[in-house]
Each structure stands twice: as C-alpha cells, then as structure tokens.
Design a protein around this motif. Structure first.
Motif, PDB file in Angstrom:
ATOM      1  N   GLU A 186       0.813  -1.219   0.000  1.00 20.99           N
ATOM      2  CA  GLU A 186       0.000   0.000   0.000  1.00 20.99           C
ATOM      3  C   GLU A 186       0.849   1.272   0.000  1.00 20.99           C
ATOM      4  O   GLU A 186       0.341   2.359  -0.296  1.00 20.99           O
ATOM      5  CB  GLU A 186      -0.965  -0.003   1.185  1.00 20.99           C
ATOM      6  N   SER A 217      -1.675   3.508  -5.763  1.00 22.39           N
ATOM      7  CA  SER A 217      -2.593   2.743  -6.599  1.00 22.39           C
ATOM      8  C   SER A 217      -2.037   2.696  -8.016  1.00 22.39           C
ATOM      9  O   SER A 217      -1.377   3.641  -8.466  1.00 22.39           O
ATOM     10  CB  SER A 217      -3.975   3.419  -6.604  1.00 22.39           C
ATOM     11  N   ASN A 258      -1.748   6.694   0.134  1.00 23.15           N
ATOM     12  CA  ASN A 258      -2.981   7.477   0.075  1.00 23.15           C
ATOM     13  C   ASN A 258      -3.841   7.409   1.328  1.00 23.15           C
ATOM     14  O   ASN A 258      -4.882   8.066   1.379  1.00 23.15           O
ATOM     15  CB  ASN A 258      -3.814   7.025  -1.131  1.00 23.15           C
ATOM     16  N   ASP A 303      -7.852   3.104  -2.657  1.00 23.49           N
ATOM     17  CA  ASP A 303      -6.981   2.767  -3.784  1.00 23.49           C
ATOM     18  C   ASP A 303      -7.686   1.782  -4.709  1.00 23.49           C
ATOM     19  O   ASP A 303      -8.319   0.826  -4.265  1.00 23.49           O
ATOM     20  CB  ASP A 303      -5.676   2.147  -3.276  1.00 23.49           C
TER      21      ASP A 303
END
Length: 330
Positions: free
Chosen positions: A129, A133, A148, A278
C-alpha cells in the motif's frame, strides 16, 4: 541463535512464530524465539498456544515504543523480524495518531536498539500500500512511494526510517512489501474473515462502492516463507516485494466467499466507498523470485477453502473477538 519477533501475537507474526518453532525454517531449527507484543485488540496470546510450551519460546508483553524495554529484549538478539504495526486502513481514517506513534516512532525505537546491540539482521515487514494505486502493470521495488491513507503513509515513513538506518549506520536492514494476506487466525475486521464470520452468522456483508477495486491475495504461509528467505539471504539495504499472484476484484472475492458458505447475493450490502480508496494493487515479484527463489505455493482456491473451514471450525476463537468489538463500538 536468538530471534526477536515484534507483533508475534498478531495474525502474520504468530504464523511466523508457529512455523519457526515447528521446524518449518531450517535456519531457525535451534533458535530461541522471543515475541514482543503489546496485545492490543488485534494481538491474541492464544494465537501462540500451539507453541507456548516450547523451551525455545519466550513471550514479553510490551510496547515497541518503550525504549527501555526494547533495549532489554534486544540483548543478544541475532535477528529481528518486525511485524508489529497498526494495520487497518479504516481505523487509520477514523484516527491516525496511533498509526504514526506505533508504525513510525515504534520502528525507530526498534532500529536504534538493534543498532546499539549490533544485531546481525533486521527485517522490516511492510506493505504494497505504500506504493499507492496502479491502473496497469505491477510495481517494482524502486517505484516511488505514493501512499494514500494514514495507514500506508505511516508504513511508508517507517520504510524510509528503516532504509536510513542501513545507509547511515550500516545496520543490516531488509524491507519486505507484501500484498493482501489471508489465512487462519486473522482478526475478523479484515475483509475475508469479516465476510466469512458474518455469513456464518447469517449477517450481511458490506461491499465498498462498485466492488471493482483489485487486490492481489497472498496466503500467510507464503508471506512468512518469503520473509524468512529475506532473513536468510536477502541483501542488506534491499527491498523485496512478496506477492501471491491472484488478483481479484472485491466483487469477485465476495462471490467466491458467498459460494464457499452457500449464501447468495442478497447477503451483500452495497455501502459508500472508503475515503481515498486505492483502486488496484499489484506487486512485481521478479526480484525475490530471481535472487531468493521465492514463488507462492498455496493455490488461492485451496487456501481460501481451508481458511473458510478454519473459521467454521473455530468459532470459539473469533466469536469473543467480534462480541468484544461490538461492545466497544457502542
């Protein structure tokens, strides 16, 4: 050999500990394994019951931000495998402070203690992560970090601190970044155990947005085996992606879980999408495959069926956790 496993009472950490103490990893067959875990809501001492009587096992309850305790348990340690983290994205959106404290300050505290104790290897376990994305293709390890969520931002920060301890102080640090894990003993707030346990109780399951967000699924056994390969032979200062090779939309995953428990689509509740959700994760595992010989071995269909069976047969493990969570939410 002495190994310190942080977060060793959690889902992934406890699997690693059980494997290490049951002889799954050749290099750790005679190792002493020390678990340091704060036992927050996601840490469960019973996860370690299968190996609790091992003469090579020691459990220490404590916080990785406690520098005095960390220095004490770091004494004589040859290898640190750092799983401890706040890891649930939804919780980080509601409140990010614990994520910054544990994931950033806690990691720095461990790294400093490991540096002072001249630990031989430090494996920092992170997440895909941190990359953000990706619409097409897969991330290599040198892709820029574009997190994010507060969770992924805190993990990206801890990755950079870990890297700095190698570059600045020469601490033999490796970083691993895994895709979405699943398997037994996973706390039932994450999507697979949440959906399984809800469906077993005849409750509906929440599907975010249009359900087309894509995740790569990695069985916890494959993940831990990859971590151990990095611990054994990973090059200090390097980053290694660990993936499972099964990309599914959340909608596809939901359909498989419905089928596994004999439920139909009326048990699904479409809910408002997560903030900053994402769209797709996908890691390139060429590096760890080429250098260390890693490949995922647990077929997703088999692994998911075994996971559903485990939750079906172990209500005594997850029912109290869900009841406690429901009381806390009131």
């Amino acid at each position: 050999m002495r190994v310190l496993v942080t977060g060793g009472a959690g889902f992934i950490g406890s699997h690693y500990v059980r494997q290490a103490l049951s002889g799954a990893y050749d290099s750790l067959r005679d190792a002493e394994v020390i678990v340091l875990d704060k036992l927050t809501y996601a840490g469960n001492r019973s996860n370690l019951d299968p190996v609790a009587d091992s003469p090579r096992f020691r459990f220490v309850q404590g916080d990785i931000c406690d520098s005095a305790l960390v220095r004490e348990v770091m004494t004589g340690v040859d290898l640190v495998v750092h799983f401890a983290a706040e890891s649930h994205v939804d919780r980080s959106i509601v409140g990010s402070a614990d994520f910054v404290l544990t994931n950033v300050l806690g990691t720095q505290t461990l790294l400093q203690a490991a540096c002072d104790a001249e630990v031989g290897k430090f494996v920092h376990v992170s997440t895909d992560e941190v990359y953000g994305s990706i619409d097409e293709g897969s991330w290599p390890e040198d892709h820029p970090l574009e997190p994010n969520s507060p969770y992924s931002a805190s993990k990206a920060s801890s990755d950079l601190i870990a890297r700095s301890f190698h570059r600045t102080y020469g601490l033999p640090v490796c970083i691993t970044r895994c895709s979405n894990n699943y398997g037994p003993y996973q706390f039932p707030e994450k999507v697979i155990p949440l959906f399984i346990t809800n469906l077993l109780d005849g409750k509906r399951v929440p599907l975010y947005g249009d359900g087309l967000n894509v995740r790569d699924w990695l069985h916890v056994d494959d993940h831990c085996r990859g971590v151990q390969l990095v611990a054994d032979r990973g090059r200090p200062g390097e980053i290694y992606n660990i993936g499972g090779g099964t990309e599914l939309t959340n909608r596809d995953l939901t359909k498989r879980l419905l089928d596994a428990v004999g439920a139909d689509w009326e048990m699904v509740e479409q809910v408002e999408d997560r903030k900053g959700h994402d769209r797709r994760y996908s890691v390139d595992i060429t590096k760890i495959s080429t250098e260390l010989g890693y490949r995922p071995e647990v077929d997703f269909e088999t692994g998911l069926a075994e996971t559903v069976r485990w939750y079906t047969e172990n209500r005594q493990w997850w029912e109290p956790l869900k009841e406690r969570a429901a009381l806390t939410a009131r």
